[in-house]
Write an enzyme that holds these catalytic residues in place. Structure first.
Site, mmCIF file in Angstrom:
data_model
loop_
_atom_site.group_PDB
_atom_site.id
_atom_site.type_symbol
_atom_site.label_atom_id
_atom_site.label_comp_id
_atom_site.label_asym_id
_atom_site.label_seq_id
_atom_site.Cartn_x
_atom_site.Cartn_y
_atom_site.Cartn_z
ATOM 1 N N ASP A 162 0.376 -1.125 -0.026
ATOM 2 C CA ASP A 162 -0.294 0.018 0.164
ATOM 3 C C ASP A 162 0.893 1.248 -0.320
ATOM 4 O OD1 ASP A 162 -2.505 1.782 0.289
ATOM 5 O OD2 ASP A 162 -2.092 1.019 2.343
ATOM 6 N N ASP B 240 -0.305 5.496 1.029
ATOM 7 C CA ASP B 240 0.038 5.933 1.465
ATOM 8 C C ASP B 240 0.206 5.403 3.379
ATOM 9 O OD1 ASP B 240 -1.122 7.573 -0.281
ATOM 10 O OD2 ASP B 240 -3.093 6.784 -0.426
#
Length: 230
Positions: free
Chosen positions: A13, A15
């Site tokens: 991922d 963020d």
């Protein structure tokens, strides 16, 4: 039972895992929520973590009991407005926003010949990686525009593993949001949750912060687990 020696790829991922860009997303969504007359709360912000753009907008509208107020065309316009605000906020983004230890970790993965794919719901992730000078380390990325389902559905992590020509069971996914951990688990990959372990309790491995994330610590954590059934 999955052993560390079987791992060939890492699925990231973006963020809140690689960089502080989750704060930029929150600020842009906060701005839009204010415009729509929806009261912003910490709980609402947490619900949006790891969730795609349109799904995030729908969550905000539902939170403010406005889910039936706007047409689909109006929703698209508001989602685009949020993205424009987010891109403006990104203008000042540089390597200083990389979270502690993550640049060294990504470089270490590359040096040890692990394959790396990006599994971010953000359509702006290539731009962010470019600004952080990390794009060169990623072998592949999933284009969120091509997905039928957003997190917590496992599709993005299944596709990320496929992009590396690996089985999910040969991969480790890293997330800071419960929706993302659910997505990793559903794909069959090993999940690493970074953040509050009570929130990310479903992760196979937990670290309190990014500075704890190293190959050695992941190997140790997997060895200490009695069974990682996938």
């Amino acid at each position: 039972m999955v052993k560390f020696a079987q791992i060939k790829g890492f699925l990231f991922d973006l963020d809140g895992v690689i960089a502080n860009t989750s704060a930029y997303h929150s600020k842009a969504w906060h701005q839009l929520a204010d415009e729509l007359g929806v009261t912003w709360t910490e709980d609402l912000g947490n619900q949006l973590k790891g969730v795609g753009r349109m799904d995030s907008l729908n969550l905000i509208l539902k939170y403010g009991h406005k889910e039936n107020v706007y047409t689909e065309d109006e929703k698209v316009k508001y989602a685009e407005e949020k993205n424009e605000n987010y891109l403006k906020l990104l203008n000042g983004l540089d390597k200083s926003e990389i979270l502690p230890g993550m640049e060294d970790f990504i470089k270490d993965l590359s040096a040890h010949h692990y394959l790396i794919s990006l599994a971010s719901s953000s359509k702006n992730s290539p731009l962010v990686l470019e600004k952080l000078d990390l794009r060169k380390y990623f072998d592949e990325k999933v284009d969120p525009a091509t997905l039928k389902h957003g997190k917590p559905d496992p599709e993005i992590y299944t596709r990320a593993a496929e992009s590396l020509k690996l089985k999910p069971e040969e991969c480790i996914g890293l997330e800071d949001a419960s929706a993302g951990v659910t997505s990793i688990n559903g794909s069959g990959a090993i999940s690493v949750g970074i953040g509050d372990p009570t929130v990310l309790k479903d992760a196979d491995i937990n670290f309190n912060n990014t500075s704890e994330v190293t190959l050695a610590n992941i190997e140790k954590a997997m060895d200490n687990k009695k069974v990682l059934n996938k």
